[in-house]
Structures are given as structure tokens and as C-alpha cells.
Design a protein around this motif. Structure first.
Motif, PDB file in Angstrom:
ATOM      1  N   MET A  18      47.332  47.130  86.301  1.00  0.00           N
ATOM      2  CA  MET A  18      48.466  47.955  85.906  1.00  0.00           C
ATOM      3  C   MET A  18      49.607  47.101  85.361  1.00  0.00           C
ATOM      4  SD  MET A  18      48.428  50.459  89.241  1.00  0.00           S
ATOM      5  CE  MET A  18      48.119  49.026  90.280  1.00  0.00           C
TER       6      MET A  18
ATOM      7  N   THR B 251      41.669  48.084  89.544  1.00  0.00           N
ATOM      8  CA  THR B 251      42.569  48.639  88.532  1.00  0.00           C
ATOM      9  C   THR B 251      43.669  47.628  88.214  1.00  0.00           C
ATOM     10  OG1 THR B 251      42.174  50.875  89.360  1.00  0.00           O
ATOM     11  CG2 THR B 251      44.093  50.560  87.960  1.00  0.00           C
TER      12      THR B 251
ATOM     13  N   ASN C   1      35.988  49.788  92.128  1.00  0.00           N
ATOM     14  CA  ASN C   1      36.714  49.577  90.883  1.00  0.00           C
ATOM     15  C   ASN C   1      38.036  48.871  91.152  1.00  0.00           C
ATOM     16  OD1 ASN C   1      34.805  50.872  89.233  1.00  0.00           O
ATOM     17  ND2 ASN C   1      35.708  52.887  89.641  1.00  0.00           N
TER      18      ASN C   1
ATOM     19  N   THR D  84      34.609  47.188  87.137  1.00  0.00           N
ATOM     20  CA  THR D  84      33.780  47.503  88.297  1.00  0.00           C
ATOM     21  C   THR D  84      33.300  46.217  88.950  1.00  0.00           C
ATOM     22  OG1 THR D  84      33.031  49.591  87.330  1.00  0.00           O
ATOM     23  CG2 THR D  84      31.693  48.659  89.112  1.00  0.00           C
TER      24      THR D  84
ATOM     25  N   THR E   2      48.258  52.250  84.421  1.00  0.00           N
ATOM     26  CA  THR E   2      46.940  51.623  84.344  1.00  0.00           C
ATOM     27  C   THR E   2      46.661  51.167  82.922  1.00  0.00           C
ATOM     28  OG1 THR E   2      46.102  52.994  86.158  1.00  0.00           O
ATOM     29  CG2 THR E   2      44.471  51.968  84.710  1.00  0.00           C
TER      30      THR E   2
ATOM     31  N   GLN F 167      40.555  48.478  83.705  1.00  0.00           N
ATOM     32  CA  GLN F 167      39.774  48.692  84.917  1.00  0.00           C
ATOM     33  C   GLN F 167      38.441  47.967  84.797  1.00  0.00           C
ATOM     34  OE1 GLN F 167      38.257  52.762  86.059  1.00  0.00           O
ATOM     35  NE2 GLN F 167      39.882  52.603  87.589  1.00  0.00           N
TER      36      GLN F 167
ATOM     37  N   SER G 104      47.143  44.062  90.034  1.00  0.00           N
ATOM     38  CA  SER G 104      45.750  44.481  90.238  1.00  0.00           C
ATOM     39  C   SER G 104      45.587  45.029  91.644  1.00  0.00           C
ATOM     40  CB  SER G 104      44.789  43.306  90.018  1.00  0.00           C
ATOM     41  OG  SER G 104      45.083  42.250  90.905  1.00  0.00           O
ATOM     42  N   HIS G 105      44.731  46.043  91.746  1.00  0.00           N
ATOM     43  CA  HIS G 105      44.496  46.676  93.053  1.00  0.00           C
ATOM     44  C   HIS G 105      43.033  47.103  93.153  1.00  0.00           C
ATOM     45  CE1 HIS G 105      45.057  49.130  96.630  1.00  0.00           C
ATOM     46  NE2 HIS G 105      44.391  50.100  96.005  1.00  0.00           N
ATOM     47  N   ALA G 106      42.479  46.915  94.346  1.00  0.00           N
ATOM     48  CA  ALA G 106      41.112  47.368  94.633  1.00  0.00           C
ATOM     49  C   ALA G 106      40.977  47.617  96.124  1.00  0.00           C
ATOM     50  CB  ALA G 106      40.078  46.337  94.172  1.00  0.00           C
TER      51      ALA G 106
END
Length: 219
Positions: free
Chosen positions: A125, A123, A121, A135, A130, A133, A179-181
Motif C-alpha cells: 500500500m 498487500t 496474499n 501471493t 493498495t 499484491q 506491506s501487510h500479510a
């Protein structure tokens, strides 16, 4: 009585010449080295050749393992070719945003083996909160190549507290999203050698609200 004058006289052969001829005849008639000794020498030579070949193969494998099979961490980032389908923002007095866009997640694999990563996922922010999100399905990035995965992202300001600086930022005509994953996968060498490798995506996207386009992308 036989006449001595008519007798044929043969020259005498030196003793050393006779000895050499005897040795030559002996060597021609049979080898001085027994058969089992010759076979033993052949086995020793064969063992030396096999040992040298094994040492060479081990050196090749070590070089391959140290140079080619050293697993490097793949690099993950968002592409700048972001396309907006929905772009709504509020006013400075009543700040809000509701965005929908497609983007490319790029997984750059610099290894001499494919990188297979699991579904994860991503995310999005705004100032640590957040706001959306998405996938990212599992895929494989080939050897020394970049895998591009297209995703559709929906973000909105519904979860933001009233204390954020959204109003002043929208008044300046920009919107900044982070964004982070975290990607978890394996680098596969020669179809059977695998090494676990994780990669992170951390990107900051600045959107120009007047042109409805990405102003900058820092990963």
C-alpha cells in the motif's frame, strides 16, 4: 565286666547350643515364610517400581509440554535484499511510479516444532491505498529456523487519487510503501500434536528514487 577306665567320655553339649542347632537345621530344611507371601512381596515391589516410573514419565511430559511445546508466534518480515527489475517514477508535476522487484519473505520460527503455514496474499500500500499484491505460497518453517520465500512484486500508482502527497515525496527523492500479510498455520510438535498459530507481517519500506535501492526497512 567292662573296665570303666577304658570307656570314652564325651563332653556334654549345652542346652542353648542344641537349641540353636535345631533352629539352623529347621531354617536350612525349609523357609519360615510361605511361598505365597514371598510372591505377594514381589508383586508389591513391582507395583511400586511401576508407579514410580509412571509418575516420572508424567513429570517429564509435563515439563516437555510447558517448556518445549509452548507455541510461540512466528515472526514474519521482508528482507532488505530487494532487487529491482523495473523502476519508473514520474515528475513532481506529474507524479507516478511503476516498480517491479523481488524480495524475500522471512518466516522466523522459534518453536521446538515445525510451523506449517497456508498460502496467503501480501498487500502493498501507499498511504493506505493498495498499489500491489502478491501471493505467498504455503511452506513449512522448520524447528527453530527461518524459512525464506522469494516473491516478485509489481506495484504502480494507477489506483492512487490525485489528492495524495506522491508529488512532494518524489520531489524529496523517496517513496514509502507499506506491506501487510496475515499468515495462518499450525505449529506441529512430535508429528501429531498441533496448535494453530497466526502471524502478521507489517513492514514499511522506504525507497531512494535516486539510487533505486531500499533506504530503510522497518518491520
Amino acid at each position: 565286666m567292662v573296665d570303666r577306665a577304658n570307656q570314652q567320655v564325651y563332653p556334654l553339649v549345652p542346652a542353648d547350643t542344641q537349641s540353636r542347632r535345631s533352629d539352623e537345621n529347621f531354617e536350612e530344611s525349609g523357609s519360615l515364610i510361605p511361598d505365597h507371601a514371598l510372591k505377594r512381596k514381589k508383586r508389591i515391589k513391582l507395583a511400586i517400581y511401576i508407579s514410580a516410573f509412571v509418575v516420572f514419565e508424567i513429570m517429564v511430559i509435563l515439563v516437555f509440554a510447558l517448556v518445549l511445546m509452548k507455541a510461540r508466534t512466528p515472526k514474519v518480515r521482508l528482507g532488505t535484499n530487494v532487487t529491482f527489475q523495473n523502476f519508473k517514477t514520474g515528475t513532481q508535476a506529474r507524479p507516478s511510479f511503476d516498480l517491479s522487484f523481488t524480495a524475500q519473505v522471512r518466516v522466523k520460527n522459534t518453536n521446538f516444532g515445525s510451523y506449517k503455514f497456508d498460502s496467503t496474499n501480501a498487500t502493498f500500500m501507499y498511504q493506505g491505498v493498495t498499489v500491489g499484491q502478491v501471493t505467498i505460497p504455503k511452506h513449512t518453517a522448520g524447528m527453530r529456523s527461518t524459512k525464506k520465500v522469494t516473491v516478485t512484486v509489481n506495484v504502480n500508482s494507477n489506483a492512487l487519487p490525485s489528492t495524495t502527497k506522491l508529488g512532494s515525496e518524489l520531489g524529496a527523492g523517496v517513496l514509502t510503501l507499506n506491506s501487510h500479510a496475515n499468515f495462518k498455520g499450525k505449529v506441529v510438535f512430535m508429528f501429531f500434536m498441533k496448535k494453530k498459530k497466526s502471524a502478521e507481517m507489517n513492514c514499511t519500506m522506504t525507497v531512494d528514487s535516486s539510487t533505486k535501492a531500499v533506504k530503510s526497512m522497518i518491520c
